[in-house]
Enzyme design. Structure first.
Site, short mmCIF file in Angstrom:
data_model
loop_
_atom_site.label_atom_id
_atom_site.label_comp_id
_atom_site.label_asym_id
_atom_site.label_seq_id
_atom_site.Cartn_x
_atom_site.Cartn_y
_atom_site.Cartn_z
CB SER A 1 -0.96 -0.06 1.18
OG SER A 1 -1.99 0.89 1.07
CG ASP B 1 -7.53 -2.58 -3.47
OD1 ASP B 1 -8.16 -1.80 -2.73
OD2 ASP B 1 -6.29 -2.65 -3.49
CG HIS C 1 -6.04 -2.01 0.19
ND1 HIS C 1 -5.57 -1.55 -1.03
CD2 HIS C 1 -5.24 -1.45 1.14
CE1 HIS C 1 -4.54 -0.74 -0.83
NE2 HIS C 1 -4.31 -0.67 0.48
#
Length: 219
Positions: A111, A161, A192
């Protein structure tokens, strides 16, 4: 007095184990993580590799990040450039201080960590020899395409996601391919968060691209 780049980031360093992986893994956490967050992932991805794990220097409501954002998916590009410069200096200093300068360095980021690693690829392409970018997206529009000729890059994307839609993952892959990188875009039927299948696929990819049998890290 000049600041020692190694002191810029709170970090952990785990030395390599003899006769194991030739790599240094640069472990880069997501929002709210720290220098310990990604350490358990390192030995699973590459047993015996040296591990370098810094903590992001920016706080968002008390949560560490590697750079500021204006909103979800909207990055503060000026800060991003500055923070990527800092991280590049830190990595260069750490390679020398910990005597791992001859080893290939591969980022493994999740991320926000994947996005700062992506910024390193675009702005400081010589810092990394490869990258595993979980749930990342194009971090910044580079003024000129970097030379990533043949550089192995793994993009781990989730089809469900909610933060990074499939078109954004595809666009990031095409940007990297346009710079000459050897890109693998791997999809999982997840959101995610990382699933075991993400980590397993990345480990297999890494073993194929950076064989322990080759001390120069080439396949």
């Amino acid at each position: 007095m000049a600041v020692d780049p190694l002191t810029l980031f709170h970090h952990r360093f785990v030395p390599p184990e003899p006769n194991r992986s030739p790599l240094v893994l640069l472990l880069l956490h997501g929002t709210g993580g720290d220098e310990d967050d990604m350490l358990p992932l390192g030995p699973y991805l590459a047993a015996g590799a040296a591990l370098l794990s810094p903590r992001g220097r920016v706080l968002e409501n008390g949560a560490p990040r590697f750079f500021r954002r204006i909103a979800e998916g909207v990055f503060d590009e000026e800060d991003l450039v500055h923070r990527a410069d800092e991280l590049a200096q830190f990595v260069t200093a750490a390679r020398e201080r910990y005597d791992v300068g001859s080893r290939p360095m591969v980022a493994a980021g999740f991320s926000n960590g994947a996005n700062i690693a992506g910024a390193l690829l675009l702005l400081h392409p010589k810092v990394l020899d490869g990258a595993i970018l979980f749930r990342g997206m194009t971090p910044i529009a580079a003024k000129a395409p970097p030379d990533l000729a043949g550089k192995p890059i793994y993009l781990g994307a989730g089809r469900n996601d909610p933060l990074i839609r499939p078109y954004a993952s595809e666009a990031w892959a095409e940007t990297l391919r346009g710079a000459g990188a050897d890109v693998t875009l791997q999809w999982s039927d997840t959101g995610h968060a990382l699933a075991q299948e993400d980590i397993d696929a990345a480990r297999d990819w890494l073993a194929g691209k950076f064989s322990p049998a080759r001390p120069d890290g080439r396949s």
